[in-house]
Motif scaffolding. Structure first.
Motif, short mmCIF file in Angstrom:
data_model
loop_
_atom_site.label_atom_id
_atom_site.label_comp_id
_atom_site.label_asym_id
_atom_site.label_seq_id
_atom_site.Cartn_x
_atom_site.Cartn_y
_atom_site.Cartn_z
N SER A 95 -12.29 -7.37 -28.04
CA SER A 95 -12.70 -7.82 -26.71
C SER A 95 -14.08 -8.46 -26.79
O SER A 95 -15.06 -7.80 -27.12
CB SER A 95 -12.72 -6.65 -25.73
N TYR A 96 -14.12 -9.75 -26.51
CA TYR A 96 -15.38 -10.47 -26.40
C TYR A 96 -15.48 -11.09 -25.01
O TYR A 96 -14.45 -11.40 -24.39
CB TYR A 96 -15.48 -11.59 -27.44
N SER A 97 -16.70 -11.33 -24.55
CA SER A 97 -16.85 -11.99 -23.26
C SER A 97 -16.42 -13.45 -23.32
O SER A 97 -15.97 -14.04 -22.33
CB SER A 97 -18.31 -11.92 -22.79
N TRP A 98 -16.50 -14.07 -24.49
CA TRP A 98 -16.26 -15.51 -24.65
C TRP A 98 -14.93 -15.84 -25.32
O TRP A 98 -14.58 -17.01 -25.48
CB TRP A 98 -17.39 -16.13 -25.46
N SER A 99 -14.18 -14.83 -25.72
CA SER A 99 -12.90 -15.07 -26.39
C SER A 99 -12.01 -13.85 -26.21
O SER A 99 -12.51 -12.72 -26.10
CB SER A 99 -13.11 -15.35 -27.88
N GLY A 100 -10.71 -14.08 -26.20
CA GLY A 100 -9.80 -12.95 -26.04
C GLY A 100 -8.36 -13.38 -26.12
O GLY A 100 -8.03 -14.40 -26.74
N PRO A 101 -7.46 -12.67 -25.46
CA PRO A 101 -6.04 -12.98 -25.50
C PRO A 101 -5.74 -14.35 -24.90
O PRO A 101 -6.50 -14.88 -24.09
CB PRO A 101 -5.41 -11.87 -24.66
N ASP A 102 -4.61 -14.91 -25.32
CA ASP A 102 -4.13 -16.15 -24.72
C ASP A 102 -2.81 -15.86 -24.02
O ASP A 102 -2.04 -14.99 -24.44
CB ASP A 102 -3.93 -17.23 -25.79
N LEU A 103 -2.56 -16.63 -22.96
CA LEU A 103 -1.42 -16.40 -22.07
C LEU A 103 -0.70 -17.72 -21.87
O LEU A 103 -1.33 -18.75 -21.63
CB LEU A 103 -1.94 -15.87 -20.73
N THR A 104 0.64 -17.72 -21.98
CA THR A 104 1.40 -18.93 -21.70
C THR A 104 2.74 -18.58 -21.07
O THR A 104 3.20 -17.43 -21.17
CB THR A 104 1.58 -19.78 -22.97
N ILE A 105 3.36 -19.57 -20.43
CA ILE A 105 4.59 -19.38 -19.66
C ILE A 105 5.65 -20.34 -20.17
O ILE A 105 5.36 -21.49 -20.50
CB ILE A 105 4.34 -19.67 -18.16
N ASP A 106 6.89 -19.89 -20.22
CA ASP A 106 8.03 -20.77 -20.51
C ASP A 106 9.23 -20.25 -19.75
O ASP A 106 9.82 -19.23 -20.14
CB ASP A 106 8.31 -20.82 -22.02
N GLY A 107 9.59 -20.90 -18.66
CA GLY A 107 10.66 -20.39 -17.81
C GLY A 107 10.27 -19.04 -17.24
O GLY A 107 9.15 -18.84 -16.74
N ASP A 108 11.18 -18.07 -17.33
CA ASP A 108 10.88 -16.71 -16.86
C ASP A 108 10.12 -15.89 -17.89
O ASP A 108 9.76 -14.73 -17.63
CB ASP A 108 12.18 -15.97 -16.51
N ASN A 109 9.88 -16.45 -19.06
CA ASN A 109 9.21 -15.73 -20.14
C ASN A 109 7.69 -15.88 -20.04
O ASN A 109 7.18 -16.98 -19.80
CB ASN A 109 9.68 -16.24 -21.50
#
Length: 457
Positions: A95-109
């Motif tokens: 956990s960093y303030s300037w970097s972290g997980p990435d999130l993306t969407i594809d249809g219902d996924n």
């Protein structure tokens, strides 16, 4: 009385549009909703935002104390559901303030990628939801490393294939380079890594996150290079779905010399099949500045413009993000302001103009404390924003949209006007209209669109 429909009419979002007819003008005026808390008491590092396939804002962020990644889905009414912890018990996350997980969407996924906490032994993991973020499945490791370790993952999904990138360090934490991985079975397994950043002949900036974008023809990874402490944004390109990376181009040639890592990376999207849009921070004229780049991958033509807010202090801008849907483009960034710590700024343009007028930029937080690390998404003509609020120790969310305003001259035929926002359709009811088409221009006189007029007696 007859009526005439302008259909389809794609309005230039948040810009003023004027019909060439002498009796009618139409404008959209900006509204900024009051922010609400996504969550408080769960940390607030590096929030990320997407809009689900069923129209719900989805947010991820991390808590450095709990070493946990959290996810919250908007309830569709007045706020967000109780956050879900996405990392399984016993697996602490970075956990960093300037970097972290990435999130993306594809249809219902919904896909979320993150890194575990141990710096020299940590791995890259993926969790997936198949019901628009209501629930999540098991954690899958995606790095498949025999030696070395990964950092700063980022993913994209195109036609059910998952494309990922992360920084690879060797076993003693040196020689950072961005590599590529791919899954063709929905994230159950990932293929062996493919080298990507080494094509440039210099190492990657060792704590700057990347951005990966994908379309039918190209996989492109944007990242900050470290070439003898010259820290510029470059892009490497694959034309075979990520099997190899054979081309690259320069996004940023400002020659920023820095002996230490600036901990800030680019964001990017496709405008069309060949044109990429990217945004990044650099240092220029002894100030931290943000630049927006439009690059044609076929002609190699590039257009660069500085992003700032007119009338505000602009010597310390950072962490820009962008969103695009159809022809609407929005950007957000963090700016340190005298006496108010940091605020989040917003601006927008259209794909026709690609011009972020600094006079249109607005401070959307404009309050005490630090409001930082924003992210942005767009859905159905509404921009959605999240940011870290260090003053209230929360992740905050708000929307920016437009209301329709129609101005009519006095000396006109009787008319009434109906605007259906959901269909983006404007219907004009009048006794007489001779025009076969209507031209729409912005305030600079540039043609936005020509709309045919449909008779409906």
């Amino acid at each position: 009385m007859m009526h005439k429909s302008l259909n389809p009419l794609k309005l230039g979002f948040l810009s003023i549009l004027t019909f060439t007819l002498p009796w009618l003008s139409l404008a959209q005026e900006l509204f900024v909703e009051s922010p609400i808390e996504v969550a408080s008491g769960y940390g607030f590092h590096h929030p990320q935002l997407e809009i689900s396939n069923d129209g719900h804002p989805l947010v991820t962020w991390t808590d450095p104390t709990a070493q946990a990644i959290y996810f919250a889905r908007h309830n569709g009414v007045d706020g967000f559901n109780t956050p879900l912890m996405l990392n399984p018990p016993g697996l602490a996350i970075q956990s960093y303030s300037w970097s972290g997980p990435d999130l993306t969407i594809d249809g219902d996924n919904v896909y979320v990628v993150f890194r575990s906490a141990n710096y020299e032994e940590g791995h890259i993991y993926l969790v997936k939801s198949t019901d628009n973020g209501i629930s999540f499945g098991d954690t899958v490791r995606i790095d498949n490393l025999a030696e070395g370790f990964g950092q700063y993952p980022d993913i994209a999904v195109y036609q059910d294939t998952i494309f990922g990138t992360f920084m690879l360090h060797n076993e003693i934490g040196l020689d950072p380079q961005y590599v590529f991985v791919r899954s063709t079975d929905g994230g159950s397994t990932f293929e062996p890594i493919v080298t990507a950043g080494e094509l440039l002949g210099a190492e990657a900036c060792d704590c700057c996150p990347p951005e990966i974008i994908v379309n039918e023809d190209k996989v492109i990874i944007f990242f900050r290079r470290n070439n003898d402490n010259i820290r510029e944004i470059k892009a490497v390109v694959s034309y075979d779905g990520g099997a190899s990376f054979s081309d690259w181009y320069s996004v940023d040639d400002h020659g920023w010399f820095l002996m230490s890592c600036p901990s800030t990376g680019p964001d990017a999207r496709f405008l069309d099949d060949d044109i990429t849009l990217s945004i990044y921070k650099t240092e220029f004229d002894d100030a931290n500045r943000i630049f927006f780049n439009s690059y044609n991958t076929v002609s190699a033509e590039s257009d660069l413009q500085e992003i700032y807010a007119d009338g505000f202090e602009n010597t310390n801008n950072n962490y820009p993000q962008l969103a695009i849907q159809d022809e609407e483009i929005g950007i957000v960034w963090e700016s340190v302001q005298p006496g108010t710590s940091s605020d989040v700024f917003f601006n927008n343009t259209t794909a026709v103009d690609l011009d972020f007028n600094p006079e249109n930029a607005i401070n959307i937080t404009n309050t005490i404390g630090v409001q930082a690390k924003p992210d942005i998404a767009i859905s159905d003509g509404i921009f959605h924003l999240v940011y870290a609020n260090s003053h209230t120790l929360s992740v905050d969310y708000l929307r920016i949209g437009a209301t329709l305003k129609i101005n009519e001259n006095d000396n006109i035929n009787p008319l009434s006007i109906q605007y259906d926002k959901s269909k983006m359709m404007l219907t004009v009811f009048t006794e007489e209209i001779e025009s076969e088409r209507i031209s729409i221009h912005n305030l600079n006189g540039q043609l936005i669109k020509i709309i045919p007029v449909i008779n409906a007696d």
